[in-house]
Motif scaffolding. Structure first.
Motif, PDB file in Angstrom:
ATOM      1  N   LEU A  89       0.820  -1.205   0.000  1.00  0.00           N
ATOM      2  CA  LEU A  89       0.000   0.000   0.000  1.00  0.00           C
ATOM      3  C   LEU A  89       0.857   1.261   0.000  1.00  0.00           C
ATOM      4  O   LEU A  89       0.578   2.220  -0.721  1.00  0.00           O
ATOM      5  CB  LEU A  89      -0.931   0.007   1.211  1.00  0.00           C
ATOM      6  CG  LEU A  89      -2.134  -0.926   1.146  1.00  0.00           C
ATOM      7  CD1 LEU A  89      -2.886  -0.915   2.467  1.00  0.00           C
ATOM      8  CD2 LEU A  89      -3.048  -0.527   0.009  1.00  0.00           C
ATOM      9  N   VAL A  90       1.907   1.278   0.817  1.00  0.00           N
ATOM     10  CA  VAL A  90       2.786   2.442   0.872  1.00  0.00           C
ATOM     11  C   VAL A  90       3.497   2.634  -0.463  1.00  0.00           C
ATOM     12  O   VAL A  90       3.634   3.760  -0.954  1.00  0.00           O
ATOM     13  CB  VAL A  90       3.798   2.316   2.030  1.00  0.00           C
ATOM     14  CG1 VAL A  90       4.873   3.370   1.952  1.00  0.00           C
ATOM     15  CG2 VAL A  90       3.081   2.406   3.369  1.00  0.00           C
ATOM     16  N   LEU A  91       3.918   1.560  -1.081  1.00  0.00           N
ATOM     17  CA  LEU A  91       4.591   1.667  -2.375  1.00  0.00           C
ATOM     18  C   LEU A  91       3.646   2.153  -3.472  1.00  0.00           C
ATOM     19  O   LEU A  91       4.035   2.938  -4.338  1.00  0.00           O
ATOM     20  CB  LEU A  91       5.210   0.321  -2.769  1.00  0.00           C
ATOM     21  CG  LEU A  91       6.426  -0.121  -1.951  1.00  0.00           C
ATOM     22  CD1 LEU A  91       6.840  -1.522  -2.355  1.00  0.00           C
ATOM     23  CD2 LEU A  91       7.568   0.859  -2.130  1.00  0.00           C
ATOM     24  N   LEU A  92       2.391   1.683  -3.446  1.00  0.00           N
ATOM     25  CA  LEU A  92       1.448   2.063  -4.485  1.00  0.00           C
ATOM     26  C   LEU A  92       0.944   3.494  -4.328  1.00  0.00           C
ATOM     27  O   LEU A  92       0.873   4.241  -5.302  1.00  0.00           O
ATOM     28  CB  LEU A  92       0.248   1.116  -4.492  1.00  0.00           C
ATOM     29  CG  LEU A  92       0.495  -0.284  -5.032  1.00  0.00           C
ATOM     30  CD1 LEU A  92      -0.756  -1.129  -4.878  1.00  0.00           C
ATOM     31  CD2 LEU A  92       0.899  -0.223  -6.498  1.00  0.00           C
ATOM     32  N   LYS A 104      -0.798   9.836   0.880  1.00  0.00           N
ATOM     33  CA  LYS A 104      -2.158   9.618   0.413  1.00  0.00           C
ATOM     34  C   LYS A 104      -2.926   8.601   1.244  1.00  0.00           C
ATOM     35  O   LYS A 104      -4.155   8.571   1.188  1.00  0.00           O
ATOM     36  CB  LYS A 104      -2.153   9.173  -1.049  1.00  0.00           C
ATOM     37  CG  LYS A 104      -1.757  10.270  -1.998  1.00  0.00           C
ATOM     38  CD  LYS A 104      -2.001   9.877  -3.419  1.00  0.00           C
ATOM     39  CE  LYS A 104      -1.610  11.024  -4.337  1.00  0.00           C
ATOM     40  NZ  LYS A 104      -1.892  10.706  -5.726  1.00  0.00           N
ATOM     41  N   ILE A 105      -2.259   7.776   2.008  1.00  0.00           N
ATOM     42  CA  ILE A 105      -2.955   6.748   2.781  1.00  0.00           C
ATOM     43  C   ILE A 105      -3.914   7.354   3.798  1.00  0.00           C
ATOM     44  O   ILE A 105      -5.060   6.904   3.898  1.00  0.00           O
ATOM     45  CB  ILE A 105      -1.951   5.769   3.416  1.00  0.00           C
ATOM     46  CG1 ILE A 105      -1.304   4.950   2.305  1.00  0.00           C
ATOM     47  CG2 ILE A 105      -2.635   4.853   4.422  1.00  0.00           C
ATOM     48  CD1 ILE A 105      -0.237   4.005   2.760  1.00  0.00           C
ATOM     49  N   PRO A 106      -3.529   8.390   4.577  1.00  0.00           N
ATOM     50  CA  PRO A 106      -4.517   8.985   5.496  1.00  0.00           C
ATOM     51  C   PRO A 106      -5.710   9.603   4.763  1.00  0.00           C
ATOM     52  O   PRO A 106      -6.841   9.521   5.238  1.00  0.00           O
ATOM     53  CB  PRO A 106      -3.728  10.063   6.232  1.00  0.00           C
ATOM     54  CG  PRO A 106      -2.311   9.645   6.125  1.00  0.00           C
ATOM     55  CD  PRO A 106      -2.194   8.943   4.811  1.00  0.00           C
ATOM     56  N   LYS A 107      -5.472  10.193   3.592  1.00  0.00           N
ATOM     57  CA  LYS A 107      -6.567  10.758   2.816  1.00  0.00           C
ATOM     58  C   LYS A 107      -7.524   9.659   2.347  1.00  0.00           C
ATOM     59  O   LYS A 107      -8.747   9.836   2.373  1.00  0.00           O
ATOM     60  CB  LYS A 107      -6.036  11.527   1.610  1.00  0.00           C
ATOM     61  CG  LYS A 107      -5.271  12.777   1.977  1.00  0.00           C
ATOM     62  CD  LYS A 107      -4.699  13.453   0.739  1.00  0.00           C
ATOM     63  CE  LYS A 107      -3.812  14.617   1.121  1.00  0.00           C
ATOM     64  NZ  LYS A 107      -3.185  15.234  -0.056  1.00  0.00           N
TER      65      LYS A 107
END
Length: 92
Positions: A24-27, A32-35
């Motif tokens: 997920l972090v790489l993609l 953007k993960i918190p958003k």
């Protein structure tokens, strides 16, 4: 006797969860993960609110609380206006 083998395993834990988080972090990137999580939470809240409104309406219909067709038409028009306003706000 035939033993059933589950096609889907349980909830990932340990190393599987770490691999999923790394992907997920790489993609998406760390910013953007918190958003994505926030928007998912808002969508779930809207879904829950809509479901509760439908359940309330069904209860009212079962109890026979709907007075006249004119009242429901006015309520529907008001609901449609509120939905349009929320869609405009969410798209902005």
């Amino acid at each position: 006797m035939v033993n059933a083998i589950p096609l889907i395993g349980g909830i990932p834990a340990g190393p599987e969860l770490l691999i999923i988080l790394l992907v997920l972090v790489l993609l998406f990137g760390a910013n953007k993960i918190p958003k994505l999580a926030r928007s998912t939470g808002q969508a779930m809240g809207e879904f829950k609110k809509g479901r509760e409104e439908v359940e309330d309406e069904l209860k009212q219909m079962q109890e026979g609380d709907l007075d006249t067709d004119a009242d429901t038409t006015t309520e529907t028009a008001d609901d449609d206006e509120e939905e349009l306003e929320t869609e405009k706000e969410s798209s902005a």
